[in-house]
Design a protein around this motif. Structure first.
Motif, PDB file in Angstrom:
ATOM      1  N   HIS A  53      12.026  -1.616   6.106  1.00 32.25           N
ATOM      2  CA  HIS A  53      12.144  -0.456   5.301  1.00 32.25           C
ATOM      3  C   HIS A  53      11.000  -0.766   4.147  1.00 32.25           C
ATOM      4  O   HIS A  53      10.462   0.101   3.974  1.00 32.25           O
ATOM      5  CB  HIS A  53      13.331   0.125   4.871  1.00 32.25           C
ATOM      6  CG  HIS A  53      14.604   0.372   5.678  1.00 32.25           C
ATOM      7  ND1 HIS A  53      14.422   1.624   5.761  1.00 32.25           N
ATOM      8  CD2 HIS A  53      15.514  -0.024   5.548  1.00 32.25           C
ATOM      9  CE1 HIS A  53      15.513   0.961   6.777  1.00 32.25           C
ATOM     10  NE2 HIS A  53      16.313   0.335   7.020  1.00 32.25           N
ATOM     11  N   ASP A  54       9.865  -1.845   3.810  1.00 37.76           N
ATOM     12  CA  ASP A  54       8.784  -1.676   3.635  1.00 37.76           C
ATOM     13  C   ASP A  54       9.068  -1.295   2.167  1.00 37.76           C
ATOM     14  O   ASP A  54       7.953  -0.945   2.029  1.00 37.76           O
ATOM     15  CB  ASP A  54       8.082  -0.765   4.611  1.00 37.76           C
ATOM     16  CG  ASP A  54       7.756  -1.160   5.976  1.00 37.76           C
ATOM     17  OD1 ASP A  54       7.810  -2.507   6.470  1.00 37.76           O
ATOM     18  OD2 ASP A  54       7.676  -0.290   6.669  1.00 37.76           O
ATOM     19  N   PHE A  55       9.657  -2.227   1.572  1.00 36.26           N
ATOM     20  CA  PHE A  55      10.036  -2.130   0.300  1.00 36.26           C
ATOM     21  C   PHE A  55      10.166  -3.880  -0.363  1.00 36.26           C
ATOM     22  O   PHE A  55      10.299  -4.495   0.361  1.00 36.26           O
ATOM     23  CB  PHE A  55      10.776  -0.898  -0.542  1.00 36.26           C
ATOM     24  CG  PHE A  55      12.336  -1.555   0.198  1.00 36.26           C
ATOM     25  CD1 PHE A  55      12.709  -3.244  -0.927  1.00 36.26           C
ATOM     26  CD2 PHE A  55      12.883  -1.712   1.088  1.00 36.26           C
ATOM     27  CE1 PHE A  55      13.955  -3.640  -0.852  1.00 36.26           C
ATOM     28  CE2 PHE A  55      14.400  -1.663   1.013  1.00 36.26           C
ATOM     29  CZ  PHE A  55      14.411  -2.840   0.041  1.00 36.26           C
ATOM     30  N   ASP A  56       9.520  -3.211  -1.561  1.00 32.31           N
ATOM     31  CA  ASP A  56       9.315  -4.913  -2.387  1.00 32.31           C
ATOM     32  C   ASP A  56      11.163  -5.469  -2.663  1.00 32.31           C
ATOM     33  O   ASP A  56      11.461  -4.821  -2.963  1.00 32.31           O
ATOM     34  CB  ASP A  56       8.767  -4.307  -3.634  1.00 32.31           C
ATOM     35  CG  ASP A  56       8.776  -5.833  -4.329  1.00 32.31           C
ATOM     36  OD1 ASP A  56       9.402  -6.523  -4.044  1.00 32.31           O
ATOM     37  OD2 ASP A  56       7.052  -5.961  -4.924  1.00 32.31           O
ATOM     38  N   PRO A  57      11.465  -6.776  -1.727  1.00 33.54           N
ATOM     39  CA  PRO A  57      12.567  -6.460  -1.755  1.00 33.54           C
ATOM     40  C   PRO A  57      13.123  -7.243  -3.969  1.00 33.54           C
ATOM     41  O   PRO A  57      14.740  -7.672  -3.947  1.00 33.54           O
ATOM     42  CB  PRO A  57      12.482  -8.551  -1.276  1.00 33.54           C
ATOM     43  CG  PRO A  57      10.685  -8.548  -1.508  1.00 33.54           C
ATOM     44  CD  PRO A  57      10.511  -7.862  -1.496  1.00 33.54           C
ATOM     45  N   HIS A  58      11.618  -7.666  -4.034  1.00 30.65           N
ATOM     46  CA  HIS A  58      12.562  -7.510  -5.979  1.00 30.65           C
ATOM     47  C   HIS A  58      13.067  -5.683  -6.102  1.00 30.65           C
ATOM     48  O   HIS A  58      12.968  -5.864  -7.776  1.00 30.65           O
ATOM     49  CB  HIS A  58      10.879  -8.050  -6.555  1.00 30.65           C
ATOM     50  CG  HIS A  58      11.016 -10.078  -6.324  1.00 30.65           C
ATOM     51  ND1 HIS A  58      10.462  -9.839  -5.791  1.00 30.65           N
ATOM     52  CD2 HIS A  58      11.708 -10.357  -6.416  1.00 30.65           C
ATOM     53  CE1 HIS A  58      10.258 -10.952  -5.316  1.00 30.65           C
ATOM     54  NE2 HIS A  58      11.421 -11.361  -6.398  1.00 30.65           N
ATOM     55  N   ASP A  59      12.769  -4.294  -5.559  1.00 28.79           N
ATOM     56  CA  ASP A  59      12.547  -3.449  -5.834  1.00 28.79           C
ATOM     57  C   ASP A  59      14.265  -2.673  -5.740  1.00 28.79           C
ATOM     58  O   ASP A  59      14.881  -2.781  -5.366  1.00 28.79           O
ATOM     59  CB  ASP A  59      12.165  -2.663  -5.847  1.00 28.79           C
ATOM     60  CG  ASP A  59      11.269  -1.055  -5.722  1.00 28.79           C
ATOM     61  OD1 ASP A  59      12.856  -0.952  -6.726  1.00 28.79           O
ATOM     62  OD2 ASP A  59      11.069   0.099  -5.738  1.00 28.79           O
ATOM     63  N   LYS A  60      15.177  -2.804  -7.415  1.00 31.93           N
ATOM     64  CA  LYS A  60      16.438  -2.888  -7.056  1.00 31.93           C
ATOM     65  C   LYS A  60      16.989  -1.453  -6.744  1.00 31.93           C
ATOM     66  O   LYS A  60      17.682  -0.719  -6.747  1.00 31.93           O
ATOM     67  CB  LYS A  60      17.199  -3.271  -8.192  1.00 31.93           C
ATOM     68  CG  LYS A  60      16.955  -4.699  -8.537  1.00 31.93           C
ATOM     69  CD  LYS A  60      17.832  -5.379 -10.025  1.00 31.93           C
ATOM     70  CE  LYS A  60      17.652  -6.975 -10.382  1.00 31.93           C
ATOM     71  NZ  LYS A  60      18.176  -7.762 -10.895  1.00 31.93           N
ATOM     72  N   GLY A 117       1.026  -1.484  -0.058  1.00 34.99           N
ATOM     73  CA  GLY A 117       0.141  -0.298   0.132  1.00 34.99           C
ATOM     74  C   GLY A 117       0.432   1.540   0.223  1.00 34.99           C
ATOM     75  O   GLY A 117       0.411   2.156  -0.441  1.00 34.99           O
ATOM     76  N   ALA A 118       1.935   1.495   0.631  1.00 41.71           N
ATOM     77  CA  ALA A 118       2.829   2.061   0.273  1.00 41.71           C
ATOM     78  C   ALA A 118       3.016   2.792  -1.074  1.00 41.71           C
ATOM     79  O   ALA A 118       3.877   1.848  -1.562  1.00 41.71           O
ATOM     80  CB  ALA A 118       4.282   1.941   0.577  1.00 41.71           C
TER      81      ALA A 118
END
Length: 418
Positions: A256-263, A74-75
Motif C-alpha cells: 500500500h506504499d507507506f513507510d513501514p515505520h509509520d505506525k 513521494g506520496a
C-alpha cells in the motif's frame, strides 16, 4: 534400644507433654497453611488472568487500516489505508515468523429464525479464526476450508445469539435468514468469558465463512470494493513475535506504499504485549503474597524454635538420667531427631490437609472473572516443609547435642528454672 522401643518411648514422651507438643505442631501447621494459601491465591490470580486473555485470543495482533502520518515515495501523508480481501495471502507469504495471517470482515445485520429475530454482529473469516480467537464449539462444528473456498452459506452461533434466535431449542441443522440470505446453522459455540473486544463479544455473534461474507455482505461505500476491516496475525512462538510484527508491517507497506515505520498507517492492537504487562503485574502480586506467607512461615518457625529450645532445656535432667543408665550421646540425639521428625510430619500433614481442604471449599464457589480460585503449588509445599523442618531440627538438635555432651552428674544436678 531397638528402633521400635525408641519410637514407643518417643510417642510416650510426646503424649506426656501434650501442651508443648500441641504448641509446636500448631506453629508448624500454621506456617504451612499461611504460605500455601498465600501462594495459592497468587497462582489463582495469575491463571485467571491467563485464562481470560486466552478467551479473547492466543497472543494475537489485530491490524487495522489507519491513515499515513509520514511521506513515502513521494506520496503525501494523510492518506487513508484500506486492506483488500487478498492482502492476507501476500502478507502471509512475506512473514515466515507468523503462524497465521487471516482476514476478517464484520457487519451488524438483521437475522431471523423460525422462532425469533434480532440484529446481531456477523463475522466472516477463515477456519483458523476459531483457534486464533478461541471459539470453542459445543455442538456441531466450525466451518472448514471447503466451506470457506466455496463460500457456503453456513453459520456458527455464539451462545447468546443462539438463545436469542432459538431459546432452548436445538439450533444445529436449522436455517436462519441473514439479511434475506438463508444460512444453515452447523455449530454452536461454548460459553466463554471475555473482558475485551474490538467489535463486540463473541457469544453475541454469528460466524460465517469469509467467502460468503465478502459475497453477500461486502463493505458499503465509501469503503473500497472488496475491502476488509482488519487482519488477524499470530506468531509461531513468543521469540518470533517481534519479528512477525515487523514482517507484517513491512509487507503491508509494500502493498500500500507507506513507510513501514509509520505506525499510524497500520495500527496494531498487540494482545501479546498486554498479556506480558498483565502477567508481570500478577506475578508481582504472586511474589508479594508469597513473601507475606514466607514471613508468616518464619514467624511460625521462630515460635517452633522457642518451644523446642524450652522443651530441650526442661529435659536436661531426663538426658542425664538416660546417660547415667548407659544411653550413649548418639541414642539421645536419635530420640530427639525422631521426635522432631514425627512432630514436623504430623503437623505438616495436618496443615497441608487443612490448606488443601480450604482451597477445595473456596474453589467450589463461583469465581470472579480474573480469579481462578486458590491453586496451591508443589513449590510452596516443598518450601514450607523444608524451611520449618530445618528450623525444628536445628532448634531441637543443637541444644540436645549440648545437653547430651554434659557430664551425667552435672545434668542430674540441673534444676529447671534454676
Amino acid at each position: 534400644m531397638t528402633l521400635k522401643d525408641l519410637l514407643l518411648d518417643t510417642i510416650r514422651t510426646l503424649w506426656t507433654n501434650k501442651l508443648r507438643t500441641f504448641l509446636t505442631m500448631f506453629g508448624i501447621a500454621w506456617g504451612i497453611v499461611s504460605i500455601t494459601l498465600m501462594v495459592a491465591a497468587g497462582e489463582g490470580l495469575r491463571v485467571g488472568q491467563q485464562r481470560v486473555s486466552a478467551n479473547f485470543g492466543k497472543d494475537i495482533m489485530i491490524i487495522f487500516a489507519g491513515t499515513t502520518s509520514l511521506q513515502a515515495g513521494g506520496a503525501r501523508a494523510g492518506r487513508a489505508m484500506h486492506w483488500g480481501d487478498t492482502d492476507y495471502q501476500f502478507v502471509g507469504e512475506q512473514s515466515p515468523s507468523c503462524r497465521y495471517v487471516i482476514t476478517e470482515l464484520g457487519s451488524t445485520l438483521p437475522i431471523t429464525s423460525s422462532y425469533n429475530t434480532g440484529t446481531l454482529t456477523v463475522a466472516g473469516s477463515l477456519p483458523p479464526f476459531a483457534e486464533i480467537r478461541t471459539i470453542p464449539v459445543d455442538m456441531g462444528r466450525f466451518y472448514d476450508w471447503s466451506d470457506a473456498s466455496e463460500g457456503r452459506r453456513v453459520a456458527v452461533l455464539g451462545t447468546d445469539a443462539k438463545k436469542q434466535l432459538f431459546a432452548t431449542r436445538p439450533a444445529v441443522g436449522e436455517t436462519i435468514t441473514i439479511n434475506s440470505f438463508p444460512y444453515t446453522v452447523i455449530g454452536v459455540m461454548k460459553h466463554k468469558d471475555q473482558d475485551s473486544s474490538y467489535d463486540g463479544f463473541d457469544v453475541q455473534k454469528v460466524f460465517i465463512p469469509f467467502g460468503a461474507m465478502i459475497r453477500d455482505f461486502p463493505n458499503k461505500p465509501p469503503a473500497l470494493p472488496r475491502s476488509i476491516d482488519r487482519l488477524l496475525v499470530s506468531s509461531r512462538s513468543d521469540e518470533d513475535h517481534d519479528e512477525c510484527k515487523w514482517q507484517v508491517r513491512r509487507a503491508l507497506a509494500h502493498l500500500h506504499d507507506f513507510d513501514p515505520h509509520d505506525k499510524e498507517a497500520a495500527s496494531i492492537w498487540d494482545t501479546y504485549e498486554e498479556t506480558k504487562a498483565f502477567r508481570a503485574m500478577t506475578n508481582g502480586m504472586k511474589y508479594f503474597l508469597g513473601a507475606v506467607g514466607l514471613v508468616s512461615l518464619l514467624l511460625g518457625g521462630i515460635g517452633v524454635m522457642n518451644v523446642m529450645l524450652v522443651a530441650v532445656k526442661e529435659r536436661t535432667r531426663e538426658i542425664g538420667v538416660r546417660k547415667a543408665v548407659g544411653a550413649s550421646t548418639r541414642v539421645v540425639l536419635r530420640q530427639f531427631f525422631i521426635e522432631t521428625l514425627i512432630v514436623v510430619f504430623l503437623s505438616g500433614g495436618f496443615g497441608l490437609g487443612f490448606a488443601y481442604g480450604l482451597c477445595a471449599l473456596v474453589n467450589s464457589l463461583p469465581m470472579p472473572m480474573y480469579f481462578a480460585g486458590l491453586l496451591p503449588t508443589w513449590q510452596s509445599v516443598t518450601l514450607s516443609f523444608s524451611l520449618l523442618g530445618t528450623v525444628a531440627l536445628l532448634s531441637a538438635m543443637y541444644p540436645a547435642s549440648r545437653a547430651a555432651s554434659v557430664d551425667p552428674i552435672e545434668a542430674l544436678r540441673y534444676e529447671p528454672g534454676g
